[in-house]
Design a protein around this motif. Structure first.
Motif, PDB file in Angstrom:
ATOM      1  N   ASP A   1       0.875  -1.227   0.097  1.00  0.00           N
ATOM      2  CA  ASP A   1      -0.052  -0.085  -0.072  1.00  0.00           C
ATOM      3  C   ASP A   1       0.905   1.248   0.050  1.00  0.00           C
ATOM      4  O   ASP A   1       0.313   2.433   0.087  1.00  0.00           O
ATOM      5  CB  ASP A   1      -1.044   0.113   1.233  1.00  0.00           C
ATOM      6  CG  ASP A   1      -1.757  -1.197   1.181  1.00  0.00           C
ATOM      7  OD1 ASP A   1      -2.459  -1.504   0.108  1.00  0.00           O
ATOM      8  OD2 ASP A   1      -2.093  -1.713   2.452  1.00  0.00           O
ATOM      9  N   GLY A   2       1.987   1.130  -0.218  1.00  0.00           N
ATOM     10  CA  GLY A   2       3.144   2.336  -0.321  1.00  0.00           C
ATOM     11  C   GLY A   2       4.432   1.828   0.490  1.00  0.00           C
ATOM     12  O   GLY A   2       4.546   1.164   1.431  1.00  0.00           O
ATOM     13  N   VAL A   3       5.113   2.767  -0.168  1.00  0.00           N
ATOM     14  CA  VAL A   3       6.763   2.733   0.450  1.00  0.00           C
ATOM     15  C   VAL A   3       7.074   3.794   1.290  1.00  0.00           C
ATOM     16  O   VAL A   3       6.451   5.007   0.785  1.00  0.00           O
ATOM     17  CB  VAL A   3       7.734   2.612  -0.560  1.00  0.00           C
ATOM     18  CG1 VAL A   3       9.262   2.515  -0.064  1.00  0.00           C
ATOM     19  CG2 VAL A   3       7.521   1.464  -1.825  1.00  0.00           C
ATOM     20  N   ILE A   4       7.408   3.626   2.629  1.00  0.00           N
ATOM     21  CA  ILE A   4       7.150   4.926   3.510  1.00  0.00           C
ATOM     22  C   ILE A   4       8.511   5.252   4.133  1.00  0.00           C
ATOM     23  O   ILE A   4       9.337   4.151   4.198  1.00  0.00           O
ATOM     24  CB  ILE A   4       6.179   4.636   4.586  1.00  0.00           C
ATOM     25  CG1 ILE A   4       6.574   3.291   5.473  1.00  0.00           C
ATOM     26  CG2 ILE A   4       4.816   4.420   3.965  1.00  0.00           C
ATOM     27  CD1 ILE A   4       5.494   2.914   6.560  1.00  0.00           C
ATOM     28  N   ASP A   5       8.573   6.390   4.672  1.00  0.00           N
ATOM     29  CA  ASP A   5       9.736   6.820   5.454  1.00  0.00           C
ATOM     30  C   ASP A   5       9.791   6.188   6.750  1.00  0.00           C
ATOM     31  O   ASP A   5       8.675   6.219   7.306  1.00  0.00           O
ATOM     32  CB  ASP A   5       9.780   8.453   5.491  1.00  0.00           C
ATOM     33  CG  ASP A   5      11.200   8.861   6.230  1.00  0.00           C
ATOM     34  OD1 ASP A   5      11.689   8.285   7.180  1.00  0.00           O
ATOM     35  OD2 ASP A   5      11.379  10.035   6.055  1.00  0.00           O
ATOM     36  N   PRO A   6      10.574   5.402   7.159  1.00  0.00           N
ATOM     37  CA  PRO A   6      10.564   4.694   8.549  1.00  0.00           C
ATOM     38  C   PRO A   6       9.962   5.604   9.654  1.00  0.00           C
ATOM     39  O   PRO A   6       9.401   5.308  10.605  1.00  0.00           O
ATOM     40  CB  PRO A   6      11.759   4.076   8.957  1.00  0.00           C
ATOM     41  CG  PRO A   6      12.520   3.804   7.498  1.00  0.00           C
ATOM     42  CD  PRO A   6      11.975   5.048   6.701  1.00  0.00           C
ATOM     43  N   ARG A   7      10.416   6.801   9.658  1.00  0.00           N
ATOM     44  CA  ARG A   7       9.899   7.968  10.583  1.00  0.00           C
ATOM     45  C   ARG A   7       8.369   8.137  10.649  1.00  0.00           C
ATOM     46  O   ARG A   7       7.943   8.743  11.528  1.00  0.00           O
ATOM     47  CB  ARG A   7      11.056   9.211  10.358  1.00  0.00           C
ATOM     48  CG  ARG A   7      12.394   8.820  10.763  1.00  0.00           C
ATOM     49  CD  ARG A   7      13.192  10.295  10.252  1.00  0.00           C
ATOM     50  NE  ARG A   7      13.140  10.470   8.750  1.00  0.00           N
ATOM     51  CZ  ARG A   7      13.739  11.245   8.103  1.00  0.00           C
ATOM     52  NH1 ARG A   7      14.490  12.065   8.763  1.00  0.00           N
ATOM     53  NH2 ARG A   7      13.458  11.315   6.710  1.00  0.00           N
ATOM     54  N   ASP A   8       7.837   7.980   9.556  1.00  0.00           N
ATOM     55  CA  ASP A   8       6.242   8.280   9.389  1.00  0.00           C
ATOM     56  C   ASP A   8       5.558   6.952   9.964  1.00  0.00           C
ATOM     57  O   ASP A   8       4.407   7.044   9.882  1.00  0.00           O
ATOM     58  CB  ASP A   8       6.005   8.397   8.158  1.00  0.00           C
ATOM     59  CG  ASP A   8       6.740   9.769   7.575  1.00  0.00           C
ATOM     60  OD1 ASP A   8       7.015  10.499   8.326  1.00  0.00           O
ATOM     61  OD2 ASP A   8       6.950   9.969   6.339  1.00  0.00           O
ATOM     62  N   THR A   9       6.216   5.892  10.216  1.00  0.00           N
ATOM     63  CA  THR A   9       5.540   4.630  10.536  1.00  0.00           C
ATOM     64  C   THR A   9       4.676   4.633  11.703  1.00  0.00           C
ATOM     65  O   THR A   9       3.536   4.110  11.639  1.00  0.00           O
ATOM     66  CB  THR A   9       6.602   3.457  10.913  1.00  0.00           C
ATOM     67  OG1 THR A   9       7.673   3.383   9.722  1.00  0.00           O
ATOM     68  CG2 THR A   9       5.819   2.293  11.008  1.00  0.00           C
ATOM     69  N   ARG A  10       4.986   5.376  12.861  1.00  0.00           N
ATOM     70  CA  ARG A  10       4.119   5.443  13.880  1.00  0.00           C
ATOM     71  C   ARG A  10       2.939   6.411  13.406  1.00  0.00           C
ATOM     72  O   ARG A  10       1.659   5.885  13.793  1.00  0.00           O
ATOM     73  CB  ARG A  10       4.727   6.135  15.034  1.00  0.00           C
ATOM     74  CG  ARG A  10       3.884   6.377  16.284  1.00  0.00           C
ATOM     75  CD  ARG A  10       4.681   6.901  17.563  1.00  0.00           C
ATOM     76  NE  ARG A  10       3.957   7.537  18.617  1.00  0.00           N
ATOM     77  CZ  ARG A  10       3.187   6.873  19.629  1.00  0.00           C
ATOM     78  NH1 ARG A  10       3.229   5.626  19.658  1.00  0.00           N
ATOM     79  NH2 ARG A  10       2.450   7.779  20.252  1.00  0.00           N
ATOM     80  N   SER A  11       2.880   7.283  12.766  1.00  0.00           N
ATOM     81  CA  SER A  11       1.968   8.201  12.493  1.00  0.00           C
ATOM     82  C   SER A  11       1.045   7.328  11.573  1.00  0.00           C
ATOM     83  O   SER A  11      -0.278   7.470  11.689  1.00  0.00           O
ATOM     84  CB  SER A  11       2.094   9.371  11.861  1.00  0.00           C
ATOM     85  OG  SER A  11       3.102  10.425  12.772  1.00  0.00           O
ATOM     86  N   ILE A  12       1.502   6.706  10.508  1.00  0.00           N
ATOM     87  CA  ILE A  12       0.927   5.911   9.661  1.00  0.00           C
ATOM     88  C   ILE A  12      -0.020   4.660  10.263  1.00  0.00           C
ATOM     89  O   ILE A  12      -1.102   4.548   9.975  1.00  0.00           O
ATOM     90  CB  ILE A  12       1.685   5.315   8.605  1.00  0.00           C
ATOM     91  CG1 ILE A  12       2.056   6.361   7.689  1.00  0.00           C
ATOM     92  CG2 ILE A  12       0.886   4.137   7.750  1.00  0.00           C
ATOM     93  CD1 ILE A  12       3.254   5.972   6.651  1.00  0.00           C
TER      94      ILE A  12
END
Length: 537
Positions: A502-513
């Motif tokens: 569902d998407g490649v994400i910045d690890p630092r955004d993981t908690r918010s996502i």
């Protein structure tokens, strides 16, 4: 119970190397995402010159002020002949206080026409909306099927229309805001929606345009007579609301959503929460540049989950910490919501780890607790000792538990995800509610070197059985080719391009996502299952 040891594991200089490597991957990811944003190229300027908004501008106006937008499948189509993004923008955002799935055609990419990638992307978006009972708002401006690819679109595209009507039957509202052309098959998107808003002078909704009508019937007519917004509002009755312009259509759409009377049926929010015990910025320093090198997933976990507080005694309450140590399991909270976590520690899954995971999945189902899988696995252990010890039946037990678990699950590929380990860790084939990938992750049937090596062994055996000499030069070339091919096909962009995440994400955004996903999950009742069928013991 106390929190885990949080002292740094790798040497400081090694952390700097890891951080720089991850930052480089994130910079590359940002560049790829920007390609999706700019997919329309020169046609964006032309679109603006006509006084029209782009897909993302429409979404921004539709959302509540300051509300986040979790864009999904941004890199769909990467590495294919189709434009990155698949001529659509999809994601979850809050509209008039309601979490909604938003699907927006991008009219700057081939007029928003539907190709195999956009069809796959919107199909996945509708699946997410169904599983989490989200109202679906479609921002329509599409020329229908991309005709040169009709053989790959025509038959499966009918499923999209079916999904809209079935959503209505489930009392899962569908809203269509029509800004421009909605022709041929595209006309059925508003036609099958619960609510339809059309922009006066902009929306054109018809099964066949003037050229097709003239060819088929000999009748001469214009766009407005066939499918203009005012005609549909006053004559055909297809339009429920007539908007004076695009912004008015968005205003009307927000008003419709505000009246939907949507409520969360599985709310698990437990009140105030503390920020993570460890700084999420440190996620950049944990993952080795070589995924064969192990790392402690607890360092990841403690940067994702809530810290200790009055309502949360420990950040991570680990289950069976001394048993099956190459898999970490335990309970935590994320943004005040309970979660069970299964994370690979040393990559390989042994029998004890499989048994441990199976029991933990059962416990989370018994307590109606959602699951989070953090992937870093090379798969289940092979070899005589392990085969005789029952690795197949124990791995099957874990896969059985994952297959029949009914609590919502989220999977994140933070490292390797190879072979049946991907299955046991709730990979895409097992329908996690959401699946995201970090830019360093890899996913394939096995590692490139292992796969190429297996093929070489088979080729040598075949040559020996025929009594001929093995061609070393040709074998080396084949091995190099296979390694390179598997390496490319295991990279996150390739997988995301195929809509396998569902998407490649910045690890630092993981908690918010994760916070957004857990909130979205609460729209449906959370009910675990204890009927897992036969476990081969």
């Amino acid at each position: 119970m106390t929190d885990l040891d949080t002292s740094p594991s790798p040497a400081l200089d090694q952390r700097d190397v890891r951080r720089e490597a991850m930052l480089a991957k994130i910079a590359d990811l940002d560049a790829e995402h920007q390609k999706a944003v700019n997919a329309g190229g020169k046609y964006i300027e032309r679109h603006h010159a006509r006084g029209k908004l782009t897909a993302r501008e429409r979404i921004e106006l539709l959302l509540d002020e300051g509300a986040p937008f979790l864009e999904l499948m941004t890199l769909a189509g990467w590495g294919t002949e189709f434009t990155i993004g698949g001529s659509t923008v999809t994601g979850i955002g809050v509209v008039s206080g309601v979490e909604c799935m938003i699907i927006a055609h991008d009219p700057t990419v081939k007029g928003g026409s539907i190709n195999p990638i956009s069809m796959k992307k919107t199909g996945r978006a509708m699946q997410i909306a169904e599983e989490n009972h989200l109202p679906c708002v479609t921002l329509v401006e599409s020329g229908g099927a991309d005709l040169p690819h009709q053989k790959d679109i025509f038959l499966p595209a009918g499923r999209g229309f079916r999904d809209i009507t079935r959503a209505s039957a489930r009392k899962q509202p569908t809203v269509a805001l029509v800004f421009g052309n909605s022709t041929a098959g595209g006309a059925y998107i508003p036609g099958m929606s619960d609510y339809i808003v059309m922009v006066d002078g902009g929306a054109k909704v018809f099964l066949g345009g003037p050229p097709l009508v003239k060819m088929a019937t000999g009748e001469v007519s214009d766009d407005e007579e066939l499918g203009g917004a005012r005609m549909h509002a006053t004559t055909s009755g297809l339009a429920d609301f007539l908007a004076v312009d695009e912004r008015d259509a968005i205003r009307l759409g927000r008003r419709i959503v505000a009246r939907l009377n949507v409520s969360k049926k599985g709310a698990r929010f437990t009140g105030p929460y503390a920020e993570p015990l460890l700084d999420p910025e440190g996620l950049l320093e944990i993952i080795p540049t070589d995924l064969k090198e192990p790392f402690d997933p607890r360092e990841v976990i403690l940067r994702l989950v809530d810290g200790p507080s009055e309502t949360n005694e420990v950040s991570f309450d680990e289950f069976k910490p001394l048993y099956g140590p190459s898999l970490v399991t335990g309970w935590a909270r994320i943004h005040g919501r309970p979660i069970g976590i299964i994370a690979n520690a040393q990559g390989i899954l042994f029998s004890k780890e499989a048994q441990k995971a199976t029991q933990f999945i059962q416990l989370c189902n018994a307590s109606d607790t959602p699951l989070l899988f953090l992937h870093n696995t090379t798969g289940y252990m092979v070899g005589k000792e392990y085969e005789q010890g029952g690795i197949i039946k124990h791995g099957a037990m874990m896969v059985n538990a994952v297959s029949n678990s009914t609590v919502p699950a989220i999977s994140i590929l933070i490292g390797a995800s190879y072979g049946a380990g991907n299955y046991g860790m709730n990979g895409r084939a097992y329908d996690p509610r959401f699946l995201f990938t970090w830019p360093n992750a890899k996913c394939a049937v096995m590692g490139p070197q292992q796969l190429a090596g297996v093929m070489e062994i088979v080729a040598r055996g075949a040559a020996e059985s025929k009594g001929v000499a093995y061609d070393e030069e040709a074998g080396a070339a084949t091995k190099a080719f296979v390694e390179d091919m598997i390496e490319q096909q295991s990279l996150p962009y390739f997988l995301s391009g195929m809509v396998y995440d569902d998407g490649v994400i910045d690890p630092r955004d993981t908690r918010s996502i994760l916070g957004i996903c857990l909130s979205v999950i609460e729209n449906q009742p959370i009910e675990g299952n204890l009927n897992f069928g036969v476990f081969r013991m």
